[in-house]
Design a protein around this motif. Sequence first.
Motif, PDB file in Angstrom:
ATOM      1  N   VAL A  30      49.316  39.097  39.021  1.00  0.00           N
ATOM      2  CA  VAL A  30      48.513  38.302  38.620  1.00  0.00           C
ATOM      3  C   VAL A  30      47.750  38.410  37.968  1.00  0.00           C
ATOM      4  N   ALA A  31      47.918  37.549  36.342  1.00  0.00           N
ATOM      5  CA  ALA A  31      46.919  37.994  35.937  1.00  0.00           C
ATOM      6  C   ALA A  31      46.133  35.830  36.063  1.00  0.00           C
ATOM      7  N   PHE A  32      44.922  36.859  35.719  1.00  0.00           N
ATOM      8  CA  PHE A  32      43.803  35.475  35.353  1.00  0.00           C
ATOM      9  C   PHE A  32      43.182  35.374  34.404  1.00  0.00           C
ATOM     10  N   MET A  88      34.196  33.769  44.885  1.00  0.00           N
ATOM     11  CA  MET A  88      34.584  32.691  44.947  1.00  0.00           C
ATOM     12  C   MET A  88      34.247  32.109  43.261  1.00  0.00           C
ATOM     13  N   ASP A  89      33.053  33.511  42.424  1.00  0.00           N
ATOM     14  CA  ASP A  89      32.712  33.043  41.225  1.00  0.00           C
ATOM     15  C   ASP A  89      33.645  32.735  40.008  1.00  0.00           C
ATOM     16  N   VAL A  90      34.559  33.739  40.574  1.00  0.00           N
ATOM     17  CA  VAL A  90      35.866  33.646  39.720  1.00  0.00           C
ATOM     18  C   VAL A  90      36.816  33.155  39.815  1.00  0.00           C
ATOM     19  N   ILE A  91      36.615  32.734  41.821  1.00  0.00           N
ATOM     20  CA  ILE A  91      38.110  30.982  41.543  1.00  0.00           C
ATOM     21  C   ILE A  91      37.454  30.148  40.743  1.00  0.00           C
ATOM     22  N   ARG A  92      36.249  29.848  40.953  1.00  0.00           N
ATOM     23  CA  ARG A  92      35.912  28.498  40.312  1.00  0.00           C
ATOM     24  C   ARG A  92      35.636  28.889  38.543  1.00  0.00           C
ATOM     25  N   ALA A  93      35.688  30.062  38.012  1.00  0.00           N
ATOM     26  CA  ALA A  93      35.817  30.156  36.655  1.00  0.00           C
ATOM     27  C   ALA A  93      36.922  30.400  36.007  1.00  0.00           C
ATOM     28  N   THR A  94      38.153  30.687  37.083  1.00  0.00           N
ATOM     29  CA  THR A  94      39.748  30.744  36.473  1.00  0.00           C
ATOM     30  C   THR A  94      40.267  29.198  36.149  1.00  0.00           C
ATOM     31  N   GLN A  97      42.518  45.604  46.083  1.00  0.00           N
ATOM     32  CA  GLN A  97      40.945  45.315  46.573  1.00  0.00           C
ATOM     33  C   GLN A  97      40.777  44.000  47.806  1.00  0.00           C
ATOM     34  N   GLY A  98      41.949  43.897  48.474  1.00  0.00           N
ATOM     35  CA  GLY A  98      41.876  43.284  49.961  1.00  0.00           C
ATOM     36  C   GLY A  98      42.427  41.825  48.931  1.00  0.00           C
ATOM     37  N   SER A  99      42.012  41.362  47.754  1.00  0.00           N
ATOM     38  CA  SER A  99      42.237  39.878  47.224  1.00  0.00           C
ATOM     39  C   SER A  99      42.563  40.477  45.923  1.00  0.00           C
ATOM     40  N   PRO A 100      42.991  39.919  44.288  1.00  0.00           N
ATOM     41  CA  PRO A 100      43.039  39.729  42.996  1.00  0.00           C
ATOM     42  C   PRO A 100      41.609  38.998  42.607  1.00  0.00           C
ATOM     43  N   ALA A 101      41.237  38.224  43.257  1.00  0.00           N
ATOM     44  CA  ALA A 101      40.184  37.717  42.975  1.00  0.00           C
ATOM     45  C   ALA A 101      38.517  38.790  43.128  1.00  0.00           C
ATOM     46  N   GLU A 122      39.311  34.551  27.436  1.00  0.00           N
ATOM     47  CA  GLU A 122      40.612  36.081  28.061  1.00  0.00           C
ATOM     48  C   GLU A 122      41.442  36.544  29.238  1.00  0.00           C
ATOM     49  N   VAL A 123      41.977  37.360  29.250  1.00  0.00           N
ATOM     50  CA  VAL A 123      43.764  37.310  29.969  1.00  0.00           C
ATOM     51  C   VAL A 123      42.909  38.362  30.374  1.00  0.00           C
ATOM     52  N   ILE A 124      43.038  38.520  32.072  1.00  0.00           N
ATOM     53  CA  ILE A 124      42.501  39.779  33.085  1.00  0.00           C
ATOM     54  C   ILE A 124      43.878  40.483  33.889  1.00  0.00           C
ATOM     55  N   LEU A 125      44.440  41.161  33.445  1.00  0.00           N
ATOM     56  CA  LEU A 125      45.301  41.936  34.328  1.00  0.00           C
ATOM     57  C   LEU A 125      44.820  42.627  35.912  1.00  0.00           C
ATOM     58  N   SER A 126      44.775  41.511  36.771  1.00  0.00           N
ATOM     59  CA  SER A 126      43.534  41.735  38.263  1.00  0.00           C
ATOM     60  C   SER A 126      44.353  42.739  39.004  1.00  0.00           C
ATOM     61  N   GLY A 127      45.964  43.658  38.894  1.00  0.00           N
ATOM     62  CA  GLY A 127      45.740  45.360  39.376  1.00  0.00           C
ATOM     63  C   GLY A 127      47.261  44.834  39.744  1.00  0.00           C
ATOM     64  N   SER A 128      47.932  45.539  40.205  1.00  0.00           N
ATOM     65  CA  SER A 128      49.249  45.803  40.377  1.00  0.00           C
ATOM     66  C   SER A 128      49.158  45.703  42.073  1.00  0.00           C
ATOM     67  N   GLN A 129      50.400  45.042  42.180  1.00  0.00           N
ATOM     68  CA  GLN A 129      50.908  44.946  43.652  1.00  0.00           C
ATOM     69  C   GLN A 129      51.743  45.734  43.758  1.00  0.00           C
ATOM     70  N   SER A 130      52.831  46.553  43.226  1.00  0.00           N
ATOM     71  CA  SER A 130      53.853  47.174  43.475  1.00  0.00           C
ATOM     72  C   SER A 130      54.015  48.250  43.164  1.00  0.00           C
ATOM     73  N   GLN A 131      54.835  49.414  43.416  1.00  0.00           N
ATOM     74  CA  GLN A 131      54.779  51.008  42.955  1.00  0.00           C
ATOM     75  C   GLN A 131      55.075  50.119  41.374  1.00  0.00           C
ATOM     76  N   LEU A 132      54.906  51.541  40.695  1.00  0.00           N
ATOM     77  CA  LEU A 132      55.593  51.617  39.703  1.00  0.00           C
ATOM     78  C   LEU A 132      57.306  52.177  39.526  1.00  0.00           C
ATOM     79  N   VAL A 133      57.046  51.354  38.687  1.00  0.00           N
ATOM     80  CA  VAL A 133      58.795  50.768  38.646  1.00  0.00           C
ATOM     81  C   VAL A 133      59.048  51.778  36.453  1.00  0.00           C
ATOM     82  N   PRO A 134      59.441  53.394  37.146  1.00  0.00           N
ATOM     83  CA  PRO A 134      60.003  53.635  35.724  1.00  0.00           C
ATOM     84  C   PRO A 134      61.351  52.234  35.578  1.00  0.00           C
TER      85      PRO A 134
END
Lengths: 268, 281
Positions: free
Chosen positions: B110-112, B126-132, B203-207, B228-240
């Motif tokens: 998920v990107a922010f 909480m700041d992240v949600i406010r600023a997104t 990290q328990g939650s993308p935010a 800016e676009v922030i890619l928040s981290g993978s929620q899946s395995q790595l797919v070839p």
Amino acid sequence: MSKLETTFTRDDIVRLCERVEGAQKEARPIYKLTEEYPEMTMDDGYVVQNELRKRFIEQGHKLVGWKAGLTSKAKMKQMGVDVPSIGFLTDKMAVPEGAKVSVSELVHPRVECEIAFMTNQDLEGPNCTAKQVLAATDYVLPAIEIIDSRFQKFSFDLQSVIADNGSSARFVGGGRPRYADELILRTIGSVLEKNGEIVEMGAGAAVMDHPAEAVAMLVNILHKLGETLPAGSFVMSGGITAAVAVEPGDSVIARFQHLGSVSVSFVE
Amino acid sequence: MALSSELIEQLGDQLYEAFASMTTLVPFTEQHPEIEIEDAYRIQERFIQRRLDAGEKIVGKKIGVTSKPVQDFLGVFQPDFGQLTSNMIYAEGDTISLDELIQPKAEAEVAFILKEDLIGPGITAMDVIRATDYVVPCFEIVDSRIDDWKIKIQDTIADNASCGVYVLGEATGDPKKIDLTLAGMVLEKNGELLSTSTGAAVQGSPANAVAWLANTLGELGIPFKAGEVILSGSQSQLVPVTDGDTLTCTVGDLGSCSVTFAGKTAVERAQQEAGIEEDAA
């Protein structure tokens, strides 16, 4: 009318049913039934399960619903099968939300997160569809299933598991009931935490691509057993997450998107 | 810091050359076992500076190493980050050219997109949600300029957190209307279910991951700007991925992102050539 074709004699059925019933009631592991009956089929498994259900009902247990098992591709692959399985649920297996479950009554207890359905219309196979299931659903709710394989050292096969009522042991329904048409069940996320740590997670699509597909499959297997699914049935659609072993002192919580959470803990 | 400024510049240049020529390097952690995480970020800075000198612009950040299995594998207990540049952007519906990648793998995320600057330290989820401004389902196509992905944490950080290219979905959502922690993530390849997960994998939650990034960038004095676009981290395995593959990820209450791949990666081309030579011999 049952459409099951059994290779068992009446004596075999009664003997195996008593063996499974004893293992369940005394929390005593037994050898998989195929050790004695290597030619045993899945139908044979259901014939033993039917006998077990009949006995429990004669003893005053109330049939409250059914469960689908082996509904994820990963589990089917693990078991080397291409069809899911089902088991019956009685009032004696129901555990209230937040309760403490005694593991001394179980052999190898494990927990998994599931989406459960409460029906408000009768459903009948052999051609039941997910769409019909959703139309016959009063509400959906989150659940924890506590499964318990009664077989020695987890050595089992599908035939034996079916005879052992699909490893059914206890179930906990709870959380927030919702109308199914307000949700996209495929993408409902679920997180399983044990003692505050995330141990498993997944989404509804893990269950046969859609949990209602698993319920439709269950209704179609019931048809083979000569049964229908009456209105007011509670149906657990299959594990979204892998099953996690629990022991005394463990506390688990299953958190669901839109459906709240369900918790249960374990004691000696 | 364990490495000299000259060496850091040299290693950053080597990464840029590997990127530009689509080749791979022996892991820096083998060449220079004393390399520290701080050195690695300075090598990344040099690598990115070379890309900016070649005309690219910084458009956002990616957060990596956000899941417990990956952190356990790399032996670290915090994420890392890299820079997103203008040449990495694909839109949904575009076909990603494998010809321009070395050994890519896809991750569903998920990107922010921020509507306000987030200047750490002291930033919370909480700041992240406010600023997104909004969130988007997306794929990051990671790629490694290190031989066979034999990375330790310092190698991937130096290599811009193994960033390749990314594609944002057309679906957008308001983070105040979505439970980003428990929203399910369904990943399919060529119409077949690959895996399911939830935002809690990050990290328990993308935010939480985005807050970590804001605080880390704040300490390093790196700007983190609205837009800016922030890619928040993978929620899946790595797919070839390979020629003709289509991947779709669907996030509960948010929507989906699909991407198709065409062409042959640098590694596939090298294997093919090696095969032809073998046949000729």
